[in-house]
Scaffold this motif. Structure first.
Motif, short mmCIF file in Angstrom:
data_model
loop_
_atom_site.label_atom_id
_atom_site.label_comp_id
_atom_site.label_asym_id
_atom_site.label_seq_id
_atom_site.Cartn_x
_atom_site.Cartn_y
_atom_site.Cartn_z
N MET A 95 0.83 -1.20 0.00
CA MET A 95 0.00 0.00 0.00
C MET A 95 0.87 1.26 0.00
SD MET A 95 -3.18 0.86 2.54
CE MET A 95 -4.37 2.14 2.16
N LEU A 96 0.50 2.20 -0.86
CA LEU A 96 1.17 3.50 -0.93
C LEU A 96 0.31 4.54 -0.23
CD1 LEU A 96 2.14 3.44 -4.73
CD2 LEU A 96 3.59 2.80 -2.80
N LEU A 97 0.91 5.23 0.73
CA LEU A 97 0.24 6.38 1.33
C LEU A 97 1.18 7.58 1.17
CD1 LEU A 97 -1.66 5.34 4.58
CD2 LEU A 97 -2.54 6.60 2.63
N VAL A 98 1.25 8.03 -0.08
CA VAL A 98 2.13 9.14 -0.45
C VAL A 98 1.29 10.20 -1.14
CG1 VAL A 98 4.12 7.62 -0.65
CG2 VAL A 98 2.73 8.10 -2.68
N MET A 99 1.89 11.35 -1.40
CA MET A 99 1.15 12.46 -2.02
C MET A 99 0.60 12.04 -3.38
SD MET A 99 2.47 16.34 -2.75
CE MET A 99 2.83 16.57 -1.01
N ALA A 100 -0.65 12.38 -3.63
CA ALA A 100 -1.29 12.03 -4.90
C ALA A 100 -0.55 12.69 -6.06
CB ALA A 100 -2.75 12.47 -4.89
N GLY A 101 -0.57 12.02 -7.22
CA GLY A 101 0.06 12.59 -8.39
C GLY A 101 1.31 11.82 -8.80
N PRO A 102 2.33 12.54 -9.26
CA PRO A 102 3.55 11.88 -9.77
C PRO A 102 4.23 10.96 -8.77
CG PRO A 102 3.53 14.21 -10.39
CD PRO A 102 2.38 14.00 -9.46
#
Length: 511
Positions: A95-102
């Motif tokens: 699971m990725l919980l990072v800033m949306a986008g690039p």
């Protein structure tokens, strides 16, 4: 001579087996991104018996997390993407919980070299649903199952039970269902998590959730403004009113926190909220909802007004100048304040019904447009607990859609039909007084305008179509009861409105 099992060969085999066991992947679930939300979700999963592998771009944060918050829990750290993947059981659930986008795409590309067919990559950020559509298709072409999931509930929800809205490649659902439903909030012992639909459906539903959240917050702010400026209530009185409302039909997280905010005093004894600059921020999900509603031709007016209200609030300096040159009435209340507050409660309740009716109209239309199979009872259930818009009210919505999954509109359900009819007198009274007092109530007013427009058999759009045909030859259709040879039913007709040249049939296109 046969070995008795205790010689050098046996001991070496035991050591080899022990080393192999130590190197065997132990992680049930992996999470990348150790901001507060990520840390809390990891702790939540560990509390439910899962071994979690944690990674962060700044690897020193991994060590600090393991030494402090995660100490003594079934959480292991990784200092590289390769190590992160190597510590996860297959199929890997990442699971990725990072800033949306690039940043999401960047991490996906970093993970791919270490992934095997069937592995699952989950994006738990506030991504725009078209990005999740694209990522689902892209990763499917590489044999990887992508899930875009909405996560709502803030820091506390992440730690003790969020609302989770997963969508994407449905093949992933059997492999993530247990952990998602275990860590999700519960409402009447049911998990506030279920599979939403294909591709970007999960992030779409989260987007609409956030749009409804915008509407709920704006309605509450308008009620506060009416109490403060219209009725001249003190902050303790307003807080107590919201406390009372939170024991009735408006029982919800947002009403509860409003009660607390209005009761909170700064060090000097003055209400802190009074000192906060009245210029609202926004991160885009409400705007995305309003834009999508326009794209689909759906009248989601309340969310739109909530977004515009935030935009208007940001014109703080300009409003200051306008306040000195633009005149209006000064609020002056006379009458039974208790009765008026009861009307205000009903106005808030009725407007909230409209907001959710509009939200589900949008979801229903999106399902047709994007060919998604969306489960409306499950969506309402997902929002009953853990998320920002959680409320008792959503139990009634869940019941309505369970009773009739094909319900055309919430207003056609007996419960909501009666509720909005009962609320009408108070709703109209509040809006009338707000107009007379010069207190802006765009969300209350657009909710009532939608209701009156939706219940109108005939609207003045007939004149609008005539105007469009007059100046642009955009054509019109006649009502079925007036159809004849001159105006065939369903046909598009253009008229020479100046009276010169008579009627001219037009090509059948939609203007």
């Amino acid at each position: 001579m046969a070995s008795n099992g205790s010689g050098p060969t046996a001991r070496l085999a035991g050591i080899t087996a022990s080393l192999r066991a130590q190197n065997e992947p132990s992680g049930d679930f992996g999470l990348i991104g150790l901001a507060v939300m990520g840390q809390n979700l990891i702790l939540n999963a560990a509390d439910h018996g899962y071994t979690v592998v944690a990674f962060n771009r700044t690897v020193s944060k991994v060590d600090r997390f393991l030494e402090n918050e995660a100490k003594g829990k079934s959480i292991v750290g990784a200092h590289s993407i390769e190590e992160f993947c190597s510590k996860l059981k297959k199929p890997r659930r990442m699971m990725l919980l990072v800033m949306a986008g690039p940043a999401v795409d960047d991490f996906i590309e970093k993970l791919l070299p270490y992934c095997d067919p069937g592995d699952i990559i989950i994006d738990g950020g506030n991504s725009h649903y078209p990005d999740s559509n694209r990522r689902t298709r892209y990763l499917a072409s590489k044999g990887i199952r992508f899930v875009g999931t909405g996560v709502s509930g803030g820091e506390e929800g992440a730690r003790y039970g969020p609302s989770l809205m997963p969508g994407g490649n449905e093949e992933a659902w059997p492999f993530i269902k247990d952990i998602f439903q275990d860590i999700a909030a519960k409402s009447d012992d049911e998990p506030c998590c279920d599979w939403v639909g294909d591709e970007g459906a999960g992030h779409y539903v989260k987007m609409v959730h956030n749009g409804i959240e915008y509407g709920d917050m704006q309605l509450i702010c308008e009620a506060y403004d009416i109490m403060k400026r219209g009725l001249g209530m003190t902050y303790p009185e307003m807080s107590e009113t919201f406390a009372t409302w939170n024991r009735g039909v408006l029982d919800s997280f947002l009403i509860e926190i409003t009660r607390d905010v209005l009761a909170f005093n700064d060090d000097d004894g003055k209400p802190l909220v009074e000192k906060i600059l009245d210029s609202a921020g926004q991160k885009g999900t409400g705007k995305w909802t309003a834009i999508n509603a326009l794209d689909l031709g759906m009248p989601v007016t309340l969310i739109g007004e909530a977004v515009f209200s935030r935009c208007l609030s940001s014109l703080k300096e300009e409003r200051g100048r306008a306040s000195k040159v633009l005149q209006g009435p000064k609020p002056s209340f006379s009458g039974d304040r208790k009765e008026f507050l009861a009307n205000l409660e009903q106005a808030l309740y009725a407007s909230k019904i409209i907001s959710y009716a509009q939200g589900f109209m949008l979801i229903q239309n999106a399902a047709k447009e994007y060919k998604w199979k969306l489960n409306k009872p499950s969506i309402a259930l997902m929002w009953r607990g853990g998320c920002i818009i959680r409320s008792v009210f959503l139990k009634d919505i869940t019941s309505a859609y369970r009773e009739n999954p094909d319900l055309e509109n919430l207003l056609f359900n007996d419960f909501f039909n009666k509720a909005i009819h009962d609320a009408q007198p108070g709703w109209r009274d509040v809006i009338g007084k707000a107009v007379a007092w010069g207190i802006p109530t765009p969300a209350f007013m657009t909710a009532l305008a939608f209701y009156d427009g939706y219940r109108a058999k005939d609207l003045p759009a007939n004149l609008l179509q005539a105007q469009r045909d007059y100046f642009g030859a955009h054509t019109f259709q006649v009502k079925p009861e007036y159809a004849n040879e001159k105006y065939p039913e369903g046909a598009y007709t253009h008229v020479n409105w100046t009276g010169r040249g008579g009627n001219v049939s037009a090509s059948t296109y939609n203007a």
